[in-house]
Design a protein around this motif. Sequence first.
Motif, PDB file in Angstrom:
ATOM      1  N   GLU A  77       0.816  -1.412   0.273  1.00  0.00           N
ATOM      2  CA  GLU A  77       0.211   0.178  -0.033  1.00  0.00           C
ATOM      3  C   GLU A  77       0.734   1.551   0.111  1.00  0.00           C
ATOM      4  O   GLU A  77       0.815   2.134  -1.058  1.00  0.00           O
ATOM      5  CB  GLU A  77      -1.098  -0.056   1.125  1.00  0.00           C
ATOM      6  CG  GLU A  77      -2.383  -0.667   0.890  1.00  0.00           C
ATOM      7  CD  GLU A  77      -2.983  -1.066   2.120  1.00  0.00           C
ATOM      8  OE1 GLU A  77      -3.166  -0.043   3.019  1.00  0.00           O
ATOM      9  OE2 GLU A  77      -3.137  -2.150   2.586  1.00  0.00           O
ATOM     10  N   LEU A  78       1.721   1.370   1.157  1.00  0.00           N
ATOM     11  CA  LEU A  78       2.883   1.914   1.377  1.00  0.00           C
ATOM     12  C   LEU A  78       3.387   2.560  -0.248  1.00  0.00           C
ATOM     13  O   LEU A  78       3.826   3.672  -0.597  1.00  0.00           O
ATOM     14  CB  LEU A  78       3.433   1.893   1.731  1.00  0.00           C
ATOM     15  CG  LEU A  78       4.435   3.239   2.555  1.00  0.00           C
ATOM     16  CD1 LEU A  78       4.521   4.120   3.241  1.00  0.00           C
ATOM     17  CD2 LEU A  78       5.477   2.766   2.782  1.00  0.00           C
ATOM     18  N   LYS A  79       3.691   1.844  -1.196  1.00  0.00           N
ATOM     19  CA  LYS A  79       4.493   2.066  -2.293  1.00  0.00           C
ATOM     20  C   LYS A  79       3.172   2.289  -3.301  1.00  0.00           C
ATOM     21  O   LYS A  79       3.888   2.388  -5.106  1.00  0.00           O
ATOM     22  CB  LYS A  79       5.680   0.995  -2.687  1.00  0.00           C
ATOM     23  CG  LYS A  79       6.377   0.719  -1.434  1.00  0.00           C
ATOM     24  CD  LYS A  79       7.858   1.695  -1.713  1.00  0.00           C
ATOM     25  CE  LYS A  79       8.848   1.385  -1.053  1.00  0.00           C
ATOM     26  NZ  LYS A  79       9.576   3.277  -1.287  1.00  0.00           N
ATOM     27  N   GLU A  80       2.237   2.458  -3.593  1.00  0.00           N
ATOM     28  CA  GLU A  80       1.156   2.311  -4.141  1.00  0.00           C
ATOM     29  C   GLU A  80       1.338   1.121  -5.559  1.00  0.00           C
ATOM     30  O   GLU A  80       1.394   2.039  -7.120  1.00  0.00           O
ATOM     31  CB  GLU A  80       0.400   3.391  -4.641  1.00  0.00           C
ATOM     32  CG  GLU A  80       0.680   4.256  -3.824  1.00  0.00           C
ATOM     33  CD  GLU A  80       0.492   5.654  -3.932  1.00  0.00           C
ATOM     34  OE1 GLU A  80       1.409   6.074  -5.271  1.00  0.00           O
ATOM     35  OE2 GLU A  80      -0.261   6.929  -3.905  1.00  0.00           O
ATOM     36  N   ILE A  81       1.316  -0.384  -5.520  1.00  0.00           N
ATOM     37  CA  ILE A  81       1.410  -0.835  -6.326  1.00  0.00           C
ATOM     38  C   ILE A  81       0.256  -1.211  -7.415  1.00  0.00           C
ATOM     39  O   ILE A  81      -0.634  -1.458  -6.345  1.00  0.00           O
ATOM     40  CB  ILE A  81       2.068  -2.494  -5.127  1.00  0.00           C
ATOM     41  CG1 ILE A  81       3.840  -2.413  -4.918  1.00  0.00           C
ATOM     42  CG2 ILE A  81       2.287  -3.780  -6.551  1.00  0.00           C
ATOM     43  CD1 ILE A  81       4.960  -1.469  -5.274  1.00  0.00           C
ATOM     44  N   ASP A  82       1.042  -1.324  -8.495  1.00  0.00           N
ATOM     45  CA  ASP A  82      -0.246  -1.710  -9.031  1.00  0.00           C
ATOM     46  C   ASP A  82      -0.016  -3.310  -9.952  1.00  0.00           C
ATOM     47  O   ASP A  82      -1.000  -3.934 -10.132  1.00  0.00           O
ATOM     48  CB  ASP A  82       0.148  -0.816 -10.427  1.00  0.00           C
ATOM     49  CG  ASP A  82      -0.191   0.550 -10.123  1.00  0.00           C
ATOM     50  OD1 ASP A  82      -0.948   0.849  -9.750  1.00  0.00           O
ATOM     51  OD2 ASP A  82       0.762   1.430 -10.393  1.00  0.00           O
ATOM     52  N   LEU A  83       1.346  -3.921  -9.543  1.00  0.00           N
ATOM     53  CA  LEU A  83       1.017  -4.922 -10.111  1.00  0.00           C
ATOM     54  C   LEU A  83       1.981  -5.988  -8.928  1.00  0.00           C
ATOM     55  O   LEU A  83       3.358  -5.329  -9.323  1.00  0.00           O
ATOM     56  CB  LEU A  83       1.332  -5.261 -12.302  1.00  0.00           C
ATOM     57  CG  LEU A  83       2.173  -6.760 -12.213  1.00  0.00           C
ATOM     58  CD1 LEU A  83       0.752  -7.821 -12.009  1.00  0.00           C
ATOM     59  CD2 LEU A  83       2.637  -6.543 -13.377  1.00  0.00           C
ATOM     60  N   ILE A  84       2.018  -7.444  -8.745  1.00  0.00           N
ATOM     61  CA  ILE A  84       3.020  -7.837  -8.015  1.00  0.00           C
ATOM     62  C   ILE A  84       3.399  -9.329  -9.143  1.00  0.00           C
ATOM     63  O   ILE A  84       2.352 -10.235  -9.478  1.00  0.00           O
ATOM     64  CB  ILE A  84       2.010  -8.607  -6.584  1.00  0.00           C
ATOM     65  CG1 ILE A  84       1.654  -7.514  -6.129  1.00  0.00           C
ATOM     66  CG2 ILE A  84       2.920  -9.763  -6.401  1.00  0.00           C
ATOM     67  CD1 ILE A  84       0.950  -7.840  -5.024  1.00  0.00           C
ATOM     68  N   VAL A  85       4.723  -8.687  -9.108  1.00  0.00           N
ATOM     69  CA  VAL A  85       5.079 -10.225  -9.549  1.00  0.00           C
ATOM     70  C   VAL A  85       5.831 -11.306  -9.371  1.00  0.00           C
ATOM     71  O   VAL A  85       6.713 -10.805  -8.275  1.00  0.00           O
ATOM     72  CB  VAL A  85       6.092  -9.986 -10.890  1.00  0.00           C
ATOM     73  CG1 VAL A  85       7.190 -11.083 -11.735  1.00  0.00           C
ATOM     74  CG2 VAL A  85       5.328  -8.852 -11.419  1.00  0.00           C
ATOM     75  N   LEU A  86       5.218 -12.426  -8.661  1.00  0.00           N
ATOM     76  CA  LEU A  86       6.337 -13.452  -8.516  1.00  0.00           C
ATOM     77  C   LEU A  86       7.254 -14.157  -9.360  1.00  0.00           C
ATOM     78  O   LEU A  86       6.812 -14.595 -10.505  1.00  0.00           O
ATOM     79  CB  LEU A  86       4.507 -14.833  -7.935  1.00  0.00           C
ATOM     80  CG  LEU A  86       3.409 -14.054  -7.480  1.00  0.00           C
ATOM     81  CD1 LEU A  86       2.650 -15.467  -7.160  1.00  0.00           C
ATOM     82  CD2 LEU A  86       4.116 -13.507  -6.032  1.00  0.00           C
ATOM     83  N   ALA A  87       8.310 -14.137  -8.834  1.00  0.00           N
ATOM     84  CA  ALA A  87       9.531 -14.327 -10.147  1.00  0.00           C
ATOM     85  C   ALA A  87      10.553 -14.924  -9.069  1.00  0.00           C
ATOM     86  O   ALA A  87      11.655 -14.784  -8.683  1.00  0.00           O
ATOM     87  CB  ALA A  87      10.801 -12.880 -10.412  1.00  0.00           C
ATOM     88  N   GLY A  88       9.786 -16.624  -9.136  1.00  0.00           N
ATOM     89  CA  GLY A  88      10.784 -17.683  -8.661  1.00  0.00           C
ATOM     90  C   GLY A  88      10.620 -17.436  -6.838  1.00  0.00           C
ATOM     91  O   GLY A  88      11.101 -17.527  -5.797  1.00  0.00           O
ATOM     92  N   TYR A  89       8.983 -16.954  -6.339  1.00  0.00           N
ATOM     93  CA  TYR A  89       8.239 -17.065  -5.049  1.00  0.00           C
ATOM     94  C   TYR A  89       8.193 -18.243  -4.796  1.00  0.00           C
ATOM     95  O   TYR A  89       7.318 -17.956  -4.958  1.00  0.00           O
ATOM     96  CB  TYR A  89       7.659 -15.821  -4.556  1.00  0.00           C
ATOM     97  CG  TYR A  89       6.880 -15.291  -3.516  1.00  0.00           C
ATOM     98  CD1 TYR A  89       8.346 -14.377  -2.734  1.00  0.00           C
ATOM     99  CD2 TYR A  89       6.000 -15.577  -3.393  1.00  0.00           C
ATOM    100  CE1 TYR A  89       7.967 -14.177  -1.208  1.00  0.00           C
ATOM    101  CE2 TYR A  89       5.346 -14.880  -2.024  1.00  0.00           C
ATOM    102  CZ  TYR A  89       6.428 -14.363  -0.593  1.00  0.00           C
ATOM    103  OH  TYR A  89       6.264 -14.163   0.212  1.00  0.00           O
ATOM    104  N   MET A  90       8.837 -19.046  -3.435  1.00  0.00           N
ATOM    105  CA  MET A  90       8.810 -20.356  -2.561  1.00  0.00           C
ATOM    106  C   MET A  90       7.548 -20.251  -1.764  1.00  0.00           C
ATOM    107  O   MET A  90       7.768 -21.000  -1.401  1.00  0.00           O
ATOM    108  CB  MET A  90       9.596 -20.681  -2.771  1.00  0.00           C
ATOM    109  CG  MET A  90      10.697 -20.643  -3.583  1.00  0.00           C
ATOM    110  SD  MET A  90      10.434 -21.695  -5.749  1.00  0.00           S
ATOM    111  CE  MET A  90      11.790 -21.096  -6.796  1.00  0.00           C
ATOM    112  N   SER A  91       7.044 -19.162  -1.529  1.00  0.00           N
ATOM    113  CA  SER A  91       6.178 -19.143  -0.708  1.00  0.00           C
ATOM    114  C   SER A  91       4.626 -18.913  -1.141  1.00  0.00           C
ATOM    115  O   SER A  91       4.546 -18.761  -2.606  1.00  0.00           O
ATOM    116  CB  SER A  91       5.744 -18.072   0.561  1.00  0.00           C
ATOM    117  OG  SER A  91       7.310 -18.242   1.298  1.00  0.00           O
TER     118      SER A  91
END
Length: 206
Positions: A77-91
């Motif tokens: 929220e703080l960074k006002e993110i528009d898109l999350i990209v999971l790039a080798g995220y293992m959780s």
Amino acid sequence: GIKIAVFISGRGSNLEAILDSINREEIKGEVALVISDRKDAKGLERSKERSIPSVYIGKSNYSDNESRVDKILEVLELKEIDLIVLAGYMSIVDTSIVRKYKNKIINIHPSLIPSFSGKGYYGSFVHKAVLDYGVKITGATVHFVDEDTDTGPVIIQEAVKVFDEDTVDSLSKRVLGIEHEILPKAIKLFAENKLVIEGRIVKRRD
Ligand code: GAR
């Protein structure tokens, strides 16, 4: 441009591919945040070197699930993110995050989904399973993230041939090369608002 958060766990070569594509001005956007669930992730060092706000949020600094999810939501929220990209995220991304960022999370997976996907299929285990099964074609998939593992709408897939001489190492390298092409391509389309989701079908608009 859009503000992207990239979630990583390790090497971060897909993160690098995204940053390179942004530098070539293909993607209209910026990586405003990198989140790693592992403190010692190589990709975390590299993103810090590139002066990208990078944070470790994992089990050692946020031990219970709720505080970890809250922290992730807070920084997004703080960074006002528009898109999350999971790039080798293992959780597994918590359902509260998936619901809040509905159709705004994409994942790269190193096989042709639905083959060799779902829980337990990640990283080199995918390529080991491909070789053990004996399939002659594998590949990579970029897809939107829904509330299950690797089941969301497919954005781009590309096939990779499996050779008799292949090892986990050689095959994962060949697939990774394709990942580095299709992940930035999918992000570019998202940033240009060219992806339309109809049910589980993703179509491209021009
Ligand atoms: C990539 O091959 C990616 O597809 C895979 O982990 C690797 C991360 O490499 N992701 C998964 O298996 C997710 N289920 P990287 O850290 O160099 O980008």
